[in-house]
Design a protein around this motif. Structure first.
Motif, PDB file in Angstrom:
ATOM      1  N   LYS A   7       1.057  -1.011   0.285  1.00 38.73           N
ATOM      2  CA  LYS A   7      -0.219  -0.070  -0.233  1.00 38.73           C
ATOM      3  C   LYS A   7       0.874   1.137   0.322  1.00 38.73           C
ATOM      4  N   ALA A   8       1.850   1.252   0.893  1.00 36.83           N
ATOM      5  CA  ALA A   8       2.963   2.598   0.553  1.00 36.83           C
ATOM      6  C   ALA A   8       3.613   2.685  -0.456  1.00 36.83           C
ATOM      7  N   VAL A   9       3.886   1.517  -1.062  1.00 38.77           N
ATOM      8  CA  VAL A   9       4.505   1.631  -2.161  1.00 38.77           C
ATOM      9  C   VAL A   9       3.738   2.501  -3.270  1.00 38.77           C
ATOM     10  N   SER A  10       2.747   1.659  -3.592  1.00 46.48           N
ATOM     11  CA  SER A  10       1.402   2.253  -4.763  1.00 46.48           C
ATOM     12  C   SER A  10       1.285   3.758  -4.210  1.00 46.48           C
ATOM     13  N   GLY A  11       1.360   4.414  -3.465  1.00 50.43           N
ATOM     14  CA  GLY A  11       1.001   5.399  -2.665  1.00 50.43           C
ATOM     15  C   GLY A  11       1.860   6.560  -3.403  1.00 50.43           C
ATOM     16  N   SER A  12       3.098   6.134  -2.961  1.00 46.38           N
ATOM     17  CA  SER A  12       4.263   6.515  -3.599  1.00 46.38           C
ATOM     18  C   SER A  12       4.130   6.447  -4.843  1.00 46.38           C
ATOM     19  N   VAL A  13       4.125   5.803  -5.937  1.00 43.60           N
ATOM     20  CA  VAL A  13       4.275   5.598  -7.444  1.00 43.60           C
ATOM     21  C   VAL A  13       3.040   6.638  -7.218  1.00 43.60           C
ATOM     22  N   ALA A  14       1.917   6.900  -7.263  1.00 41.24           N
ATOM     23  CA  ALA A  14       0.987   7.291  -7.063  1.00 41.24           C
ATOM     24  C   ALA A  14       1.419   9.106  -6.966  1.00 41.24           C
ATOM     25  N   GLN A  15       2.150   9.113  -6.638  1.00 41.74           N
ATOM     26  CA  GLN A  15       2.559  10.407  -5.303  1.00 41.74           C
ATOM     27  C   GLN A  15       3.466  11.370  -6.146  1.00 41.74           C
ATOM     28  N   MET A  16       4.470   9.748  -7.235  1.00 41.33           N
ATOM     29  CA  MET A  16       5.151  10.644  -8.591  1.00 41.33           C
ATOM     30  C   MET A  16       4.206  10.859  -9.822  1.00 41.33           C
ATOM     31  N   ARG A  17       3.155  10.224  -9.800  1.00 42.52           N
ATOM     32  CA  ARG A  17       2.235  10.572 -11.496  1.00 42.52           C
ATOM     33  C   ARG A  17       1.927  12.287 -10.681  1.00 42.52           C
ATOM     34  N   ARG A  18       1.624  12.118  -9.689  1.00 39.53           N
ATOM     35  CA  ARG A  18       0.876  13.503  -9.473  1.00 39.53           C
ATOM     36  C   ARG A  18       2.831  14.541  -9.881  1.00 39.53           C
ATOM     37  N   LEU A  19       3.612  14.176  -9.409  1.00 39.19           N
ATOM     38  CA  LEU A  19       4.442  15.600  -9.020  1.00 39.19           C
ATOM     39  C   LEU A  19       4.601  15.285 -10.805  1.00 39.19           C
ATOM     40  N   GLU A  20       4.230  14.124 -11.695  1.00 36.79           N
ATOM     41  CA  GLU A  20       4.936  14.476 -13.193  1.00 36.79           C
ATOM     42  C   GLU A  20       3.819  15.342 -13.752  1.00 36.79           C
ATOM     43  N   VAL A  21       2.315  15.196 -13.716  1.00 33.80           N
ATOM     44  CA  VAL A  21       2.198  16.332 -13.593  1.00 33.80           C
ATOM     45  C   VAL A  21       1.728  17.496 -13.238  1.00 33.80           C
ATOM     46  N   ALA A  22       2.156  18.052 -12.111  1.00 32.84           N
ATOM     47  CA  ALA A  22       2.889  19.338 -11.578  1.00 32.84           C
ATOM     48  C   ALA A  22       4.043  20.320 -12.294  1.00 32.84           C
ATOM     49  N   MET A  23       5.061  19.318 -12.352  1.00 31.56           N
ATOM     50  CA  MET A  23       6.238  19.870 -13.166  1.00 31.56           C
ATOM     51  C   MET A  23       5.735  20.291 -14.121  1.00 31.56           C
ATOM     52  N   GLN A  24       4.799  19.198 -15.260  1.00 30.31           N
ATOM     53  CA  GLN A  24       4.156  19.802 -16.398  1.00 30.31           C
ATOM     54  C   GLN A  24       3.532  21.260 -16.945  1.00 30.31           C
ATOM     55  N   ASN A  25       2.606  21.311 -15.390  1.00 27.55           N
ATOM     56  CA  ASN A  25       1.395  22.319 -15.053  1.00 27.55           C
ATOM     57  C   ASN A  25       2.584  23.527 -15.249  1.00 27.55           C
ATOM     58  N   LEU A  26       3.902  23.116 -13.801  1.00 31.71           N
ATOM     59  CA  LEU A  26       4.182  24.674 -13.621  1.00 31.71           C
ATOM     60  C   LEU A  26       5.567  25.127 -15.862  1.00 31.71           C
ATOM     61  N   ALA A  27       6.138  23.842 -15.519  1.00 30.57           N
ATOM     62  CA  ALA A  27       6.868  24.635 -17.034  1.00 30.57           C
ATOM     63  C   ALA A  27       6.434  25.315 -18.294  1.00 30.57           C
ATOM     64  N   ASN A  28       4.652  24.858 -18.294  1.00 29.65           N
ATOM     65  CA  ASN A  28       4.001  25.783 -19.474  1.00 29.65           C
ATOM     66  C   ASN A  28       3.140  26.590 -18.973  1.00 29.65           C
ATOM     67  N   MET A  29       3.774  27.387 -17.692  1.00 32.01           N
ATOM     68  CA  MET A  29       2.795  28.278 -16.746  1.00 32.01           C
ATOM     69  C   MET A  29       2.701  29.929 -18.424  1.00 32.01           C
ATOM     70  N   GLN A 214       3.695  14.606   1.390  1.00 25.62           N
ATOM     71  CA  GLN A 214       3.276  13.635   1.246  1.00 25.62           C
ATOM     72  C   GLN A 214       4.470  11.664   0.529  1.00 25.62           C
ATOM     73  N   PHE A 215       5.013  12.492  -0.192  1.00 25.91           N
ATOM     74  CA  PHE A 215       6.454  11.026  -0.526  1.00 25.91           C
ATOM     75  C   PHE A 215       6.883  11.221   0.501  1.00 25.91           C
ATOM     76  N   GLU A 216       7.621  12.057   1.714  1.00 27.24           N
ATOM     77  CA  GLU A 216       8.440  12.046   2.427  1.00 27.24           C
ATOM     78  C   GLU A 216       7.531  10.901   3.349  1.00 27.24           C
ATOM     79  N   ALA A 217       6.091  11.133   3.649  1.00 29.53           N
ATOM     80  CA  ALA A 217       5.678  10.784   4.864  1.00 29.53           C
ATOM     81  C   ALA A 217       5.379   8.995   4.134  1.00 29.53           C
ATOM     82  N   TYR A 218       5.205   9.011   2.957  1.00 30.70           N
ATOM     83  CA  TYR A 218       5.210   6.795   2.297  1.00 30.70           C
ATOM     84  C   TYR A 218       6.972   6.666   3.282  1.00 30.70           C
TER      85      TYR A 218
END
Length: 239
Positions: A7-29, A214-218
């Protein structure tokens, strides 16, 4: 492996995907017409020994959707910069078929065709729009005029559910097979303006901080579970 670790690993992977999307948003600001992406999560139910589903499963990406709220309008004074005030898309004649965009940084090709920044024609109601001369005038209704008179009317469309559109990059969106756009309703075309990205810099930075925490907590949870497993193995070896 302990189910809690999965469960913790799946949560970490989900946060990595969330990070990718957030970085894409910032790059196209600062990319005109860009629409921010959002990630929604869900819980995958874990099967019990009796074959029934129970809560407490793995974290998964439920969907990644586009925020189509309108960005602010910025005046540029460039006659070939166009923006749509309202719900609608310009239609681009791409090599892969019609594509839809809010990015109105257009220009003229060598033969006078109105094109996007990648040289793909902008479609009017009768096909690509050709400009005679170097001057172009666009009315709020989307009627295009050149030195020799009316050159056509911009084809501006809308979708009943724009969330079904797929982002392809370069500011373009693709409609699902079988889904046809409809003529846009009450919209205005603004000449000499571009629509800015709807990504808010402050919200994006706050989101990055939340993802990091959240990634740090996982990570801490995985470390604690690993230590507990190690102690159990050591105790078992002494028995």
């Amino acid at each position: 492996m302990n189910a809690a670790i999965y469960k913790a690993v799946s949560g970490s992977v989900a946060q990595m995907r969330r990070l990718e999307v957030a970085m894409q948003n910032l790059a196209n600001m600062n990319t005109s017409g860009f629409k921010g992406q959002r990630v929604a999560f869900s819980e995958m139910l874990a099967g019990s020994e009796q074959g029934e589903d129970r809560a407490g499963g793995l974290v998964a990406i439920a969907e990644q959707r586009t925020d189509f709220t309108q960005g602010e309008m910025q005046q540029t004074g460039n006659q070939f910069d166009l923006a749509i005030d309202g719900e609608g898309f310009f239609v681009i004649d791409s090599p892969r078929g019609p594509r839809y965009t809010r990015q109105g940084t257009f220009t003229l090709s060598s033969d006078g065709t109105l094109v996007n920044s990648f040289g793909e024609p902008v479609l009017g109601d009768g096909g690509p729009i050709h400009i005679a001369g170097k001057k172009m005038e666009v009315t709020p209704e989307g009627i295009v005029r050149s030195d020799e008179g009316e050159a056509g009317r911009l084809q501006i469309v809308r979708f009943v559910d724009p969330l079904t559109l797929t982002q392809e990059g370069r500011g373009l969106y693709r409609a699902p097979d079988g889904v046809q756009p409809q003529p846009a309703g009450e919209v205005r075309v603004l000449q000499g303006s571009i629509e800015q990205s709807n990504v808010n810099a402050v919200d994006a930075m706050v989101g990055l901080i939340a993802i990091h925490r959240q990634f740090e907590a996982y990570g801490k949870a995985l470390q604690l579970m690993d230590q507990a497993t190690g102690r159990m193995i050591a105790e078992g070896a002494r028995l």
